[in-house]
Scaffold this motif. Structure first.
Motif, PDB file in Angstrom:
ATOM      1  N   LEU A 107      35.507  26.352  10.711  1.00 48.46           N
ATOM      2  CA  LEU A 107      35.713  25.144   9.907  1.00 48.46           C
ATOM      3  C   LEU A 107      35.406  25.512   8.471  1.00 48.46           C
ATOM      4  O   LEU A 107      34.344  26.079   8.182  1.00 48.46           O
ATOM      5  N   HIS A 108      36.343  25.211   7.580  1.00 45.64           N
ATOM      6  CA  HIS A 108      36.130  25.539   6.161  1.00 45.64           C
ATOM      7  C   HIS A 108      36.492  24.333   5.315  1.00 45.64           C
ATOM      8  O   HIS A 108      37.568  23.755   5.466  1.00 45.64           O
ATOM      9  N   TRP A 109      35.568  23.964   4.413  1.00 46.69           N
ATOM     10  CA  TRP A 109      35.846  22.928   3.424  1.00 46.69           C
ATOM     11  C   TRP A 109      36.104  23.632   2.102  1.00 46.69           C
ATOM     12  O   TRP A 109      35.249  24.351   1.577  1.00 46.69           O
ATOM     13  N   GLY A 110      37.305  23.413   1.548  1.00 40.40           N
ATOM     14  CA  GLY A 110      37.665  24.058   0.301  1.00 40.40           C
ATOM     15  C   GLY A 110      38.169  23.058  -0.715  1.00 40.40           C
ATOM     16  O   GLY A 110      38.239  21.863  -0.467  1.00 40.40           O
ATOM     17  N   PHE A 141      30.976  27.587  10.102  1.00 42.73           N
ATOM     18  CA  PHE A 141      31.294  26.444   9.249  1.00 42.73           C
ATOM     19  C   PHE A 141      30.936  26.837   7.826  1.00 42.73           C
ATOM     20  O   PHE A 141      29.766  26.987   7.475  1.00 42.73           O
ATOM     21  N   SER A 142      31.948  27.015   6.997  1.00 43.34           N
ATOM     22  CA  SER A 142      31.731  27.445   5.616  1.00 43.34           C
ATOM     23  C   SER A 142      32.189  26.376   4.640  1.00 43.34           C
ATOM     24  O   SER A 142      33.125  25.618   4.922  1.00 43.34           O
ATOM     25  N   VAL A 143      31.521  26.338   3.502  1.00 40.52           N
ATOM     26  CA  VAL A 143      31.815  25.334   2.468  1.00 40.52           C
ATOM     27  C   VAL A 143      31.817  26.025   1.107  1.00 40.52           C
ATOM     28  O   VAL A 143      30.938  26.836   0.804  1.00 40.52           O
ATOM     29  N   GLU A 144      32.818  25.692   0.286  1.00 41.78           N
ATOM     30  CA  GLU A 144      32.844  26.172  -1.091  1.00 41.78           C
ATOM     31  C   GLU A 144      31.889  25.312  -1.921  1.00 41.78           C
ATOM     32  O   GLU A 144      32.060  24.091  -2.001  1.00 41.78           O
ATOM     33  N   ILE A 145      30.903  25.955  -2.521  1.00 40.10           N
ATOM     34  CA  ILE A 145      29.842  25.253  -3.235  1.00 40.10           C
ATOM     35  C   ILE A 145      29.893  25.614  -4.718  1.00 40.10           C
ATOM     36  O   ILE A 145      29.868  26.788  -5.089  1.00 40.10           O
ATOM     37  N   ASP A 146      29.972  24.605  -5.553  1.00 45.16           N
ATOM     38  CA  ASP A 146      29.892  24.794  -6.997  1.00 45.16           C
ATOM     39  C   ASP A 146      28.420  24.723  -7.394  1.00 45.16           C
ATOM     40  O   ASP A 146      27.780  23.669  -7.224  1.00 45.16           O
ATOM     41  N   PRO A 147      27.829  25.806  -7.902  1.00 42.72           N
ATOM     42  CA  PRO A 147      26.413  25.778  -8.284  1.00 42.72           C
ATOM     43  C   PRO A 147      26.085  24.690  -9.298  1.00 42.72           C
ATOM     44  O   PRO A 147      24.931  24.243  -9.379  1.00 42.72           O
ATOM     45  N   ASN A 148      27.084  24.259 -10.075  1.00 43.48           N
ATOM     46  CA  ASN A 148      26.861  23.175 -11.030  1.00 43.48           C
ATOM     47  C   ASN A 148      26.907  21.802 -10.371  1.00 43.48           C
ATOM     48  O   ASN A 148      26.594  20.795 -11.013  1.00 43.48           O
ATOM     49  N   ASN A 164      26.880  27.095   8.171  1.00 40.89           N
ATOM     50  CA  ASN A 164      26.129  28.334   8.325  1.00 40.89           C
ATOM     51  C   ASN A 164      26.659  29.464   7.440  1.00 40.89           C
ATOM     52  O   ASN A 164      26.216  30.602   7.546  1.00 40.89           O
ATOM     53  N   ARG A 165      27.620  29.137   6.584  1.00 42.29           N
ATOM     54  CA  ARG A 165      28.081  30.089   5.573  1.00 42.29           C
ATOM     55  C   ARG A 165      28.439  29.312   4.308  1.00 42.29           C
ATOM     56  O   ARG A 165      29.140  28.306   4.385  1.00 42.29           O
ATOM     57  N   ALA A 166      27.960  29.790   3.176  1.00 44.21           N
ATOM     58  CA  ALA A 166      28.266  29.153   1.895  1.00 44.21           C
ATOM     59  C   ALA A 166      29.101  30.105   1.055  1.00 44.21           C
ATOM     60  O   ALA A 166      28.952  31.330   1.146  1.00 44.21           O
ATOM     61  N   SER A 167      29.967  29.535   0.246  1.00 49.92           N
ATOM     62  CA  SER A 167      30.823  30.335  -0.621  1.00 49.92           C
ATOM     63  C   SER A 167      30.691  29.825  -2.051  1.00 49.92           C
ATOM     64  O   SER A 167      30.866  28.631  -2.307  1.00 49.92           O
TER      65      SER A 167
END
Length: 451
Positions: A107-110, A141-148, A164-167
């Motif tokens: 599962l990926h949220w982009g 389960f990965s998610v694209e995360i904006d540090p801002n 369980n995985r961050a991008s």
């Protein structure tokens, strides 16, 4: 093959070629794939099988000038709230036709910026997805995360939902480069985000960094890579910046005269590449690096590395379903893409229909050529025996296809028994070599630089 002159003679510094995250590439999709095709392909998924799901969130708080993704800016939550309701309705449609027992292996949220969602929205969306299909054992389960655009409450919600995985996107840490590309994200902000991610028990970390940016030099990319390495990512994508202002209008904000030359781009890539290798990362395909126990490195060693719209992957599922505006699904039968317009996508879902607007149905030749290209991109080797076992193709036909590439790249490609092999010194040419197996007219769309 060791000099820039030889690479130049072969056209590396002038070529515009696809990245081959699909075959055929998206510009060759057409309206021949309908909503009915999409529905029938979903209904044809094997019961009790494992599939991948991609969820696209197209919104960003600000639009970075370098980005060519399909995104839109928003300063309020109203469009995000409305879009979430559309996603939930789309997921409900999917649940109604997905065969029994199907589980999610990936599962990926982009986006866009999925972390624009509030903690409550994240929990709501995760629940709607779980209602369609639960996670399989060992799912990612990965998610694209904006540090801002992240805080403790949102990270807690994502971790509770099973992330369980961050991008994270880094691009470059240099201040001048960040100002020029419209992406202000200091090292401290990025480090704090990474520490917060890990504090919530999420230890697998992907990071993207770009070469070929304006004002970038070997010294500057060295400093940025070293800062990135201090964060200990498991997986890094080293992408070449694609300057396509005729397609992505916001890139007109970036001064083209500040961009490195193609020859300088190769130097930037080689500088970053050496730093990752010196830090004991494994080179994955043409532009990824991973720690030795990361899933990509394990898959590459086992000959199971794959390629999809997110780049390299260890996902073995034959089915990827895309949810949200512009998302692309892949089935054994072909590709299906949702309406790229948020409004058009929403209108279709409100009428109780999927928004499939275009796609491509695979021919036998598509599947053969697509697998050859994937082998080149992943393994730098075309495994003839696999092709003979898997497709109705003769050795003579494969030999004829190989000769086309060998004639184009005379003296460069090697034969290891029946297999076609790209030696290490020729790998900057991989996308160009893959192009020799592409049967479609590449003049129909502008592609990015080969290096």
């Amino acid at each position: 093959m060791e000099t820039k002159t030889q690479l130049a003679k072969l056209g590396l510094f002038d070529a515009k070629v696809p990245r081959y995250t699909s075959y055929p590439t998206a510009p060759h999709f057409s309206g021949d794939v309908s909503q009915d095709d999409f529905v029938n392909w979903i209904k044809g998924v094997e019961p009790d099988s494992e599939i991948s799901l991609y969820v696209h969130v197209p919104f960003c708080r600000r639009l970075c000038w370098f980005c060519a993704c399909r995104t839109q800016g928003t300063q309020s939550e109203a469009p995000i709230i409305a879009y979430l309701e559309t996603l939930k309705a789309e997921l409900a449609l999917l649940k109604g036709i997905l065969p029994r027992g199907v589980k999610l292996s990936r599962l990926h949220w982009g986006g866009g910026t999925p972390t624009l969602l509030s903690p409550g929205m994240m929990t709501d969306l995760a629940g709607a997805i779980a209602d369609v299909a639960p996670f399989a054992d060992g799912a990612e389960f990965s998610v694209e995360i904006d540090p801002n655009e992240i805080d403790d409450a949102r990270l807690a919600a994502l971790a509770a939902a099973g992330m369980n995985r961050a991008s994270i996107g880094v691009q470059d840490f240099d201040d001048e480069i960040q100002r020029t590309i419209g992406r202000l994200q200091g090292y401290d902000v990025t480090r704090n985000a990474v520490e917060a991610i890990r504090s919530h028990g999420v230890y697998s970390l992907n990071a993207d960094i770009l070469y070929g940016l304006p004002h970038q030099s070997n010294e500057r990319i060295t400093e940025s890579v070293q800062k990135l390495l201090s964060l200990n990512p498991d997986r890094v994508a080293l992408y070449g910046y694609a300057h396509v202002p005729w397609m992505a209008k916001r890139q007109q904000m970036i001064p083209s005269e500040a961009l490195p030359t193609p020859e300088e781009r190769l130097e930037l890539f080689d500088t970053a590449r050496r730093l990752f290798l010196w830090d004991d990362y494994v080179e994955i395909g043409i532009d990824h690096f991973a720690t030795r126990n990361d899933g990509l490195a394990v898959a590459q060693k086992a000959g199971k590395l794959r390629r999809n719209f997110q780049g390299y992957t260890d996902d073995q599922s034959d089915v990827l379903i895309g949810v949200g505006a512009s998302s692309i699904s892949r089935f054994p039968q072909g590709y299906a893409q949702n309406n790229p317009s948020t409004g058009g996508h929403t209108a279709a879902i409100r009428e109780g229909q999927f928004s499939t607007s275009r796609g491509h149905k695979f021919s036998d030749e598509d599947m053969l050529r697509g697998r050859i290209i994937e082998m080149l991109m992943c393994d730098f080797t075309v495994h003839t025996d696999e092709l003979l076992d898997r497709f109705e193709v003769s050795r003579d036909t494969l030999d004829a296809m190989f000769r086309v590439a060998e004639d184009r790249f005379e003296g460069i490609l090697e034969r290891h028994g029946p297999d076609l092999y790209i030696p290490p010194e020729a790998r900057p040419l991989t996308r160009m070599i893959a192009r020799a197996f592409d049967a479609y007219d590449l003049s129909r769309a502008g592609h990015s630089a080969a290096i």
